[in-house]
Motif scaffolding. Structure first.
Motif, PDB file in Angstrom:
ATOM      1  N   ASP A  21       0.811  -1.217   0.000  1.00  0.00           N
ATOM      2  CA  ASP A  21       0.000   0.000   0.000  1.00  0.00           C
ATOM      3  C   ASP A  21       0.844   1.266   0.000  1.00  0.00           C
ATOM      4  N   VAL A  22       1.994   1.254   0.691  1.00  0.00           N
ATOM      5  CA  VAL A  22       2.787   2.483   0.793  1.00  0.00           C
ATOM      6  C   VAL A  22       3.314   2.946  -0.563  1.00  0.00           C
ATOM      7  N   ILE A  23       3.656   2.012  -1.450  1.00  0.00           N
ATOM      8  CA  ILE A  23       4.162   2.380  -2.775  1.00  0.00           C
ATOM      9  C   ILE A  23       3.027   2.951  -3.629  1.00  0.00           C
ATOM     10  N   ALA A  24       1.890   2.274  -3.647  1.00  0.00           N
ATOM     11  CA  ALA A  24       0.756   2.760  -4.428  1.00  0.00           C
ATOM     12  C   ALA A  24       0.300   4.128  -3.930  1.00  0.00           C
ATOM     13  N   TYR A  25       0.324   4.305  -2.626  1.00  0.00           N
ATOM     14  CA  TYR A  25      -0.063   5.579  -2.022  1.00  0.00           C
ATOM     15  C   TYR A  25       0.907   6.688  -2.440  1.00  0.00           C
ATOM     16  N   GLN A  26       2.216   6.407  -2.366  1.00  0.00           N
ATOM     17  CA  GLN A  26       3.219   7.383  -2.824  1.00  0.00           C
ATOM     18  C   GLN A  26       3.011   7.754  -4.283  1.00  0.00           C
ATOM     19  N   ASP A  27       2.539   6.779  -5.087  1.00  0.00           N
ATOM     20  CA  ASP A  27       2.370   6.996  -6.519  1.00  0.00           C
ATOM     21  C   ASP A  27       1.067   7.706  -6.873  1.00  0.00           C
ATOM     22  N   GLY A  28       0.256   8.032  -5.865  1.00  0.00           N
ATOM     23  CA  GLY A  28      -0.941   8.821  -6.122  1.00  0.00           C
ATOM     24  C   GLY A  28      -2.227   8.043  -6.265  1.00  0.00           C
ATOM     25  N   TYR A  29      -2.250   6.796  -5.809  1.00  0.00           N
ATOM     26  CA  TYR A  29      -3.459   5.982  -5.886  1.00  0.00           C
ATOM     27  C   TYR A  29      -4.213   5.991  -4.557  1.00  0.00           C
ATOM     28  N   VAL A  30      -5.526   5.914  -4.649  1.00  0.00           N
ATOM     29  CA  VAL A  30      -6.330   5.601  -3.475  1.00  0.00           C
ATOM     30  C   VAL A  30      -6.107   4.130  -3.173  1.00  0.00           C
ATOM     31  N   VAL A  31      -5.771   3.824  -1.928  1.00  0.00           N
ATOM     32  CA  VAL A  31      -5.369   2.464  -1.567  1.00  0.00           C
ATOM     33  C   VAL A  31      -6.428   1.823  -0.674  1.00  0.00           C
ATOM     34  N   VAL A  32      -6.821   0.607  -1.041  1.00  0.00           N
ATOM     35  CA  VAL A  32      -7.784  -0.173  -0.253  1.00  0.00           C
ATOM     36  C   VAL A  32      -7.103  -1.450   0.199  1.00  0.00           C
ATOM     37  N   THR A  33      -7.062  -1.674   1.519  1.00  0.00           N
ATOM     38  CA  THR A  33      -6.390  -2.843   2.077  1.00  0.00           C
ATOM     39  C   THR A  33      -7.321  -3.565   3.032  1.00  0.00           C
ATOM     40  N   PRO A  34      -7.636  -4.853   2.757  1.00  0.00           N
ATOM     41  CA  PRO A  34      -8.417  -5.629   3.724  1.00  0.00           C
ATOM     42  C   PRO A  34      -7.498  -6.144   4.829  1.00  0.00           C
ATOM     43  N   ILE A  35      -7.860  -5.881   6.075  1.00  0.00           N
ATOM     44  CA  ILE A  35      -7.035  -6.249   7.223  1.00  0.00           C
ATOM     45  C   ILE A  35      -7.769  -7.280   8.069  1.00  0.00           C
TER      46      ILE A  35
END
Length: 260
Positions: free
Chosen positions: A226-240
């Protein structure tokens, strides 16, 4: 659908008001609020035990069936909201929404987050939960309101497909809506800081430290976290999920010959 809304920024934060408005647009949604009476960021999953009372204030919040603020933690609020609505009013909560947080909750920061912990408390009480965050402590109303579509989509389309043991963690980067690149579904990654502990002395001669930290920027990490996608400007969805058992190691431990 009975929805309990909470957060860690407090009941008067802009984020929770926008979240309530977004959920009000979902068909047959009955919204209940139990949130802290003030700022509780980075409180983690702490709860108030026998050390003191939790004070309750009735609040008038547009778009809700019932709203209270507590002097306790985000986890206190969700625990109290779910249990008391059931015992006092016969209402079963179907889902917990926490947010919209002013600040991101990406990667391993979820272990410190009051926002995510509020959602986790829902899961601990048998209720699926969603945490929503925007990556700035001073979000614009445009950034907050841009979360509306994904909040409503998750409520309508995702929640019926997940079990009671899952938190859906959603993070919007600190970007204008027009600059967001889309949505990515990612695993949880590391979140590190270049930390400083500045030691000072107060007028009474007692030492204290002032903690600050600058986010570490990652050039590359395996597995599309998630941290890479977030840095790249994406909305990030992670199931925990909450089961942190290392099952592979648990099997190996059986051969270690450990005896009581």
């Amino acid at each position: 659908m009975n929805i309990l809304v909470s957060n860690d920024d407090g009941i008067n934060a802009d984020g929770i008001r926008v979240l309530i408005k977004a959920l009000s647009g979902v068909e047959n949604a009955n919204i209940y609020v139990c949130a802290p009476d003030g700022q509780r960021s980075a409180s983690g999953h702490s709860i108030t035990m026998s050390g003191g009372p939790i004070f309750v204030t009735e609040n008038e919040v547009p778009g809700t069936e019932w709203a209270q603020s507590l002097s306790g933690t985000p986890a206190d609020c969700v625990k109290s909201g779910i249990k008391r609505l059931k015992r006092e009013k016969g209402i079963d909560i179907d889902v917990v929404f926490s947010g919209i947080n002013h600040g991101s909750n990406i990667g391993t920061d979820v272990f410190y987050s009051g926002t995510v912990s509020a959602a986790v408390e829902g899961v601990l009480n048998g209720v699926p939960a969603v945490a929503v965050s925007v990556g700035t402590h001073h979000p614009t109303m445009e950034q907050l309101e841009n979360c509306t579509t994904i909040i409503q989509d998750v409520c309508r389309n995702v929640l019926p497909k997940i079990g009671n043991g899952t938190v859906i963690n959603i993070n919007f980067p600190d970007l204008p809506p027009s600059e967001l690149k889309g949505v990515k579904f990612c695993r949880m990654g590391p979140r590190e800081y270049d930390e400083k502990f500045d030691i000072e002395t107060n007028p009474a001669g007692r030492k204290y430290y002032w903690y600050t930290g600058k986010l570490v920027h990652y050039d590359e990490l395996p597995g599309d976290p998630d941290v890479i996608a977030y840095q790249d400007g994406y909305v990030v969805v992670t199931p925990i999920q909450l089961d942190m058992t290392d099952y592979k190691l648990m099997e190996a431990m059986k051969d270690w010959g450990i005896k009581a």
